[in-house]
Design an enzyme around this catalytic site. Sequence first.
Site, mmCIF file in Angstrom:
data_model
loop_
_atom_site.group_PDB
_atom_site.id
_atom_site.type_symbol
_atom_site.label_atom_id
_atom_site.label_comp_id
_atom_site.label_asym_id
_atom_site.label_seq_id
_atom_site.Cartn_x
_atom_site.Cartn_y
_atom_site.Cartn_z
ATOM 1 N N GLN A 1 0.835 -1.205 0.000
ATOM 2 C CA GLN A 1 0.000 0.000 0.000
ATOM 3 C C GLN A 1 0.865 1.249 0.000
ATOM 4 O OE1 GLN A 1 -2.183 -0.867 3.610
ATOM 5 N NE2 GLN A 1 -0.276 -1.375 4.645
ATOM 6 N N ASP B 1 -0.044 0.675 13.585
ATOM 7 C CA ASP B 1 0.362 1.904 14.269
ATOM 8 C C ASP B 1 0.642 1.677 15.746
ATOM 9 O OD1 ASP B 1 -2.255 2.329 15.773
ATOM 10 O OD2 ASP B 1 -2.978 2.394 13.712
ATOM 11 N N GLU C 1 0.977 -8.151 11.698
ATOM 12 C CA GLU C 1 0.807 -7.025 10.763
ATOM 13 C C GLU C 1 1.457 -7.426 9.443
ATOM 14 O OE1 GLU C 1 -0.486 -3.698 10.491
ATOM 15 O OE2 GLU C 1 0.404 -4.013 8.508
ATOM 16 N N ASP D 1 0.929 -12.631 7.134
ATOM 17 C CA ASP D 1 -0.453 -12.591 6.684
ATOM 18 C C ASP D 1 -1.379 -13.048 7.821
ATOM 19 O OD1 ASP D 1 -2.847 -12.783 5.425
ATOM 20 O OD2 ASP D 1 -2.179 -14.174 3.855
ATOM 21 N N ASP E 1 -7.938 -5.014 13.558
ATOM 22 C CA ASP E 1 -7.743 -3.570 13.406
ATOM 23 C C ASP E 1 -7.238 -3.349 11.985
ATOM 24 O OD1 ASP E 1 -7.172 -0.916 13.641
ATOM 25 O OD2 ASP E 1 -5.630 -1.143 15.172
ATOM 26 N N SER E 2 -8.149 -3.422 11.044
ATOM 27 C CA SER E 2 -7.776 -3.467 9.629
ATOM 28 C C SER E 2 -8.192 -2.204 8.897
ATOM 29 C CB SER E 2 -8.473 -4.652 8.958
ATOM 30 O OG SER E 2 -9.857 -4.379 8.818
ATOM 31 N N THR E 3 -7.704 -2.094 7.664
ATOM 32 C CA THR E 3 -8.184 -1.073 6.743
ATOM 33 C C THR E 3 -9.553 -1.504 6.205
ATOM 34 O OG1 THR E 3 -6.959 -2.219 5.022
ATOM 35 C CG2 THR E 3 -5.871 -0.356 6.058
ATOM 36 N N ASP E 4 -10.080 -0.730 5.278
ATOM 37 C CA ASP E 4 -11.359 -1.070 4.649
ATOM 38 C C ASP E 4 -11.216 -2.328 3.781
ATOM 39 O OD1 ASP E 4 -12.555 1.153 5.791
ATOM 40 O OD2 ASP E 4 -12.025 2.450 4.130
#
Lengths: 286, 286
Positions: free
Chosen positions: A32, A87, A107, A139, A158-161
């Site tokens: 990303q 983070d 992560e 992963d 706690d992920s992204t979209d």
Amino acid sequence: MLDLWFSEFHAPDAKLSILVKEQLYSEQTPFQKIDFFDSETFGKFFTLDGLIMITEKDEFIYHEMISNVPMAVNPDIKKVLIIGGGDGGTAREVCRFKTVEQVDMVEIDERVVRLCQKYFPQTACALDNDPRINLIFGDGLKFVQDAPEGAYDLILVDSTDPLGPGEGLFTTEFYRNCYRALNDKGILINQHESPYYKEYAYEMRRAHKKLASVFSIATVYQFYMPTYSSGHWLFGFASKGLDPVKDADFKRWSEFGLQNRYYNPGVHLGAFALPNYVQEELQKED
Amino acid sequence: MLDLWFSEFHAPDAKLSILVKEQLYSEQTPFQKIDFFDSETFGKFFTLDGLIMITEKDEFIYHEMISNVPMAVNPDIKKVLIIGGGDGGTAREVCRFKTVEQVDMVEIDERVVRLCQKYFPQTACALDNDPRINLIFGDGLKFVQDAPEGAYDLILVDSTDPLGPGEGLFTTEFYRNCYRALNDKGILINQHESPYYKEYAYEMRRAHKKLASVFSIATVYQFYMPTYSSGHWLFGFASKGLDPVKDADFKRWSEFGLQNRYYNPGVHLGAFALPNYVQEELQKED
């Protein structure tokens, strides 16, 4: 004054914009694009693929809500798995509970962690200092698949979209593997999108239907998160039996003695009291 | 496609923007500038002096929350005074309670009402059709000053921010006059700004301190309002003795038989459960 605006689209025709003092850093990783910015009102903030992850001003809201809710429902939680959360804010909050013994954090993108250690010491601090944290770069899907049955009391996604690297974390297969990796009192909390804008509500519904097909208890809870789309954000709460309201033990939670800035028992109960339209959106058929 | 963006600043360095399909109308009245727009996601919306008042998409949230909360705390409310509320949405919601007998509505700017009757029939409908509504064009401050003592069960202050024509509605003198015009079970609900951005939080505190100096019970309640600054918006609740949580009578409220899209008893209780930082902001000394 430098007139440099960061904008995030919440719908094709709606966006939130922040005046940037300086772009601190930018990097394209194999997973990303990561960007760090500085601003007056929000302090530092960073984005993944152009979407705000955290700002110094309000990251406490997200991180207190992802951690305190399950800890109040089951104050005996000892073994925690965090998927994502690069983070470090989620790990920091979990580690404030002294009774937690082990935090495995998986992560996928090491660069997020390394850059947050540099630019966001306030959230990444625990990752360096707390011996209970096992930081694994890999992963999350694969990790949960290989995890021993019943190994965890709590899994925090706690992920992204559900686009890009976060996509697999919104699949029924992943939720089934989480179920298997949780013990009988196990709880799964996941980033669950938002009920207001059409495309977010669609993803919210999809996630909810999948979770409800795997877990006997599956609901969502809300919190005020002004830098996320619409400011009305959700976590999913899924468990094998514990009820997030009836089983909440605020007496034992209060014995943790935490100084919070957002979460308290009233907020806990209010978070599960969804407006009618949110309840209806959750049930709608696509 | 027409690339025309309406933006509202929530802080000097943060703004929400909406892609406009068409500016429908614009007028400078003796009091303020009124603009009507059309958009895809929000439908029609209108602004006063550049600030969003209501959008078709989410006006129900604001209007259900301003009306249902006091009606649940005192289901015997019969005489209501609305100050402002020119779009008619507050009057529409109050009139859904069949036991309400009289609604005096005092709006300073007749043009807001006339234009909303044209562009926002969904909110302005009750103003034409309900015989319980006495529509008065005049100064709300003056009206409350001259109102008979104890004349009202409920006063709803549906005002703009404390700048321009709304300014006087945030003064101690006005609150004192409201107190006098309310009977012993009287309740005052007012537009109470937002806790998140610095300048809004400052106005929130000022209003709260003044209200708390006049009313024995003075608190705020929150709701998710995505098109207002930060999405975390507040109403003030002030009374001569009724407690918004302990005295809420949901059994009697449910007998009104309303089909709501946002408000329900759980939402009522959750609205008063403020995050720690909001409680602290309210008490802070400037």
